[in-house]
Enzyme design. Structure first.
Site, PDB file in Angstrom:
ATOM      1  CG  HIS A  47      -2.099  -0.965   1.021  1.00  0.00           C
ATOM      2  ND1 HIS A  47      -3.258  -0.651   0.341  1.00  0.00           N
ATOM      3  CD2 HIS A  47      -2.228  -2.251   1.411  1.00  0.00           C
ATOM      4  CE1 HIS A  47      -4.061  -1.717   0.336  1.00  0.00           C
ATOM      5  NE2 HIS A  47      -3.460  -2.703   0.963  1.00  0.00           N
ATOM      6  CB  THR A  48       4.378   1.925  -0.276  1.00  0.00           C
ATOM      7  OG1 THR A  48       4.675   0.652  -0.874  1.00  0.00           O
ATOM      8  CG2 THR A  48       4.544   1.837   1.219  1.00  0.00           C
ATOM      9  CB  SER A  80     -12.894 -17.034 -19.337  1.00  0.00           C
ATOM     10  OG  SER A  80     -12.323 -17.814 -18.313  1.00  0.00           O
ATOM     11  CB  ALA A 135      -4.669 -16.173  -4.532  1.00  0.00           C
ATOM     12  CG  LEU A 137      -0.790 -14.932  -5.895  1.00  0.00           C
ATOM     13  CD1 LEU A 137      -0.700 -16.409  -6.262  1.00  0.00           C
ATOM     14  CD2 LEU A 137       0.501 -14.503  -5.212  1.00  0.00           C
ATOM     15  CB  SER A 138      -1.316  -9.112  -9.500  1.00  0.00           C
ATOM     16  OG  SER A 138      -1.162  -8.316  -8.408  1.00  0.00           O
ATOM     17  CB  SER A 140      -7.139  -8.225 -12.257  1.00  0.00           C
ATOM     18  OG  SER A 140      -6.497  -7.734 -11.121  1.00  0.00           O
ATOM     19  CD  GLU A 172      -7.422  -3.484 -11.661  1.00  0.00           C
ATOM     20  OE1 GLU A 172      -6.924  -4.242 -12.498  1.00  0.00           O
ATOM     21  OE2 GLU A 172      -8.120  -3.884 -10.702  1.00  0.00           O
ATOM     22  CG  ASP A 184      -0.679  -5.420  -8.305  1.00  0.00           C
ATOM     23  OD1 ASP A 184       0.259  -5.309  -7.498  1.00  0.00           O
ATOM     24  OD2 ASP A 184      -1.868  -5.558  -7.962  1.00  0.00           O
TER      25      ASP A 184
HETATM   26  C1  GAF Z   1      -3.185  -4.169  -4.947  1.00  0.00           C
HETATM   27  C2  GAF Z   1      -2.976  -3.005  -5.898  1.00  0.00           C
HETATM   28  F1  GAF Z   1      -3.368  -3.338  -7.159  1.00  0.00           F
HETATM   29  C3  GAF Z   1      -1.533  -2.518  -5.905  1.00  0.00           C
HETATM   30  O1  GAF Z   1      -1.421  -1.357  -6.695  1.00  0.00           O
HETATM   31  C4  GAF Z   1      -1.028  -2.255  -4.484  1.00  0.00           C
HETATM   32  O2  GAF Z   1      -1.525  -1.048  -3.986  1.00  0.00           O
HETATM   33  C5  GAF Z   1      -1.371  -3.431  -3.560  1.00  0.00           C
HETATM   34  O3  GAF Z   1      -2.736  -3.798  -3.636  1.00  0.00           O
HETATM   35  C6  GAF Z   1      -1.052  -3.117  -2.124  1.00  0.00           C
HETATM   36  O4  GAF Z   1       0.303  -2.898  -1.958  1.00  0.00           O
HETATM   37  O5  GAF Z   1      -2.494  -5.303  -5.369  1.00  0.00           O
END
Ligand code: GAF
Length: 398
Positions: A47-48, A80, A135, A137-138, A140, A172, A184
């Site tokens: 969250h930085t 999908s 999960a 792990l991004s 999206s 996004e 991400d």
């Molecule tokens: C999610 C967000 F998509 C990222 O940009 C980041 O802020 C993260 O949360 C927290 O660090 O994955």
């Protein structure tokens, strides 16, 4: 200094192991493009990114794959493979899908290309992958980056990877509606085998730092809790950080983001007004400083000190930023006194998903077995575990 490595628009060189998944074969024609884009982990710096701070992510060995085949009309036929769902619309009618989320990651990227002046025609697209959804792990961001790279290739747009990262993030933010930072998409696009990325989210300067923790593996423990609160609470946290900055700015106009704020400023200009906003900002300011300290530990090879910072991050995310959940807290507390675990914390946006653990290689099997039993007993949920390998970022496979 800006790292000039690998900004080529075709992405990282595909490593020999990266193959087109067999499930995509029926959808590949002569003129199809196939792109691969991985999920990500983040060692520290949570969250930085949207506070203009630092992050330390890496791309992993789980990825999204898309095949795109041009059509002679304006129709978009999206599929999908894993969810066995299809979605159709036209390139001049890019509206959010009301009931399925996955098409929005594709449509949002198409919209960004259109806004950038690229005339997008119709195409057929088929999507697959092995990144667990929800999960943390991004998955999206991985889909967005794969689509961006594939369209860039298909239409010979010539955008570099920075442009594609920003475009994917904007998809996004604007189409999906999550005000995420850049981490991400950046990690997915720029990942490098066996390296973590030390990224300054303000300047986008970055370094590749070798990840060579001898005998240590990255173990992801998946709570199996989907972060349904994730996007709404995520946007709330972002606003709370902006509020804190606005209050400081009234006294110190040079502070443009929490990156510029100090603990003293928070004590003086935020704490007297609102405890909650103070706690949110305090976490972010501390986390930025923690990451810088952790990077020094990494350079010195001091893994126990690095791991200690990870536990501190979890504490801040849980108690000050309040984006954890009982399952994540359980998993971190459970491993905290285990000498085989050097560091552990929740990872990503929060409210579910995975914990990231630095674990001595020889202890991994036993740790998974024993934690699975304890987790089932305490939370009545099945634990999933995955040893993450650090891999290259997005690439064109064909
Ligand atoms: C999610 C967000 F998509 C990222 O940009 C980041 O802020 C993260 O949360 C927290 O660090 O994955």
């Amino acid at each position: 200094m800006m790292n000039k490595e690998a900004v080529d628009a075709r992405g990282s060189a595909p490593a020999p192991g990266y193959k087109v998944p067999a499930s995509l074969s029926p959808f590949i024609k002569e003129n199809s493009v196939v792109a691969r884009s991985p999920g990500r982990i983040n060692l520290i710096g949570e969250h930085t990114d949207y506070n203009n701070g630092f992050v330390l992510p890496a791309a992993i060995d789980k990825a999204a794959y898309i095949v795109i085949t041009p059509r002679h009309d304006k129709e978009l036929h999206l599929r999908s493979i894993d969810l066995q769902e299809t979605y159709s619309t036209t390139a001049d009618k890019l509206e959010k899908s009301p009931d399925m989320s996955w098409p929005n990651y594709i449509l949002g990227v198409i919209e960004q290309f259109a806004l950038a002046g690229i005339a997008i025609n119709g195409f057929d697209a088929a999507l697959t992958g092995d990144i667990p959804i929800g999960a943390g792990l991004s998955s999206s961001a991985a889909v967005e980056c794969a689509v961006a790279l594939a369209i860039n290739e298909l239409y010979a747009c010539g955008f570099d990877k920075f442009t594609l990262v920003k475009l994917s993030q904007k998809a996004e933010n604007d189409f999906v509606g999550v005000q995420c930072g850049i981490m991400d998409q950046f990690a997915s696009m720029f990942g490098k085998h066996n390296h973590v990325i030390r990224l300054d989210c303000r300047s986008l300067d970055f370094d590749y730092v070798p990840f060579n923790m001898e005998g240590i593996k990255i173990l992801l423990l998946d709570t199996n809790v989907k972060h349904s609160l994730g996007s709404s609470e995520y946007n709330v946290r972002r606003k709370q950080c902006e509020t804190g900055v606005a209050w400081i700015q009234r006294h110190v106009p040079s502070v443009k983001s929490l990156r510029d704020a100090t603990p003293e400023m928070l004590d003086k200009y935020v704490l007297p007004d609102d405890m909650l906003i103070y706690q949110r900002c305090k976490y972010v300011v501390e986390e930025n400083n923690r990451l810088l300290a952790a990077c020094k530990h990494l350079e010195q090879g001091n893994i126990p000190a690095f791991g200690a910072r990870m536990f501190e991050t979890h504490h801040g995310l849980s108690k000050l930023y309040e984006v954890s959940c009982p399952e994540l807290d359980f998993l971190v507390t459970h491993v905290q006194d285990n000498p085989a675990v050097l560091g552990a914390r929740m990872m990503g946006g929060g409210f579910g998903g995975c914990t990231i653990n630095l674990v001595k290689e020889e202890a991994i099997d036993e740790l998974i077995a024993e934690t699975s039993i304890a987790y089932k007993k305490a939370m009545n949920k099945v634990l999933r575990a995955h040893v993450a390998k650090i891999e290259n970022g997005s690439c064109i496979l064909r």
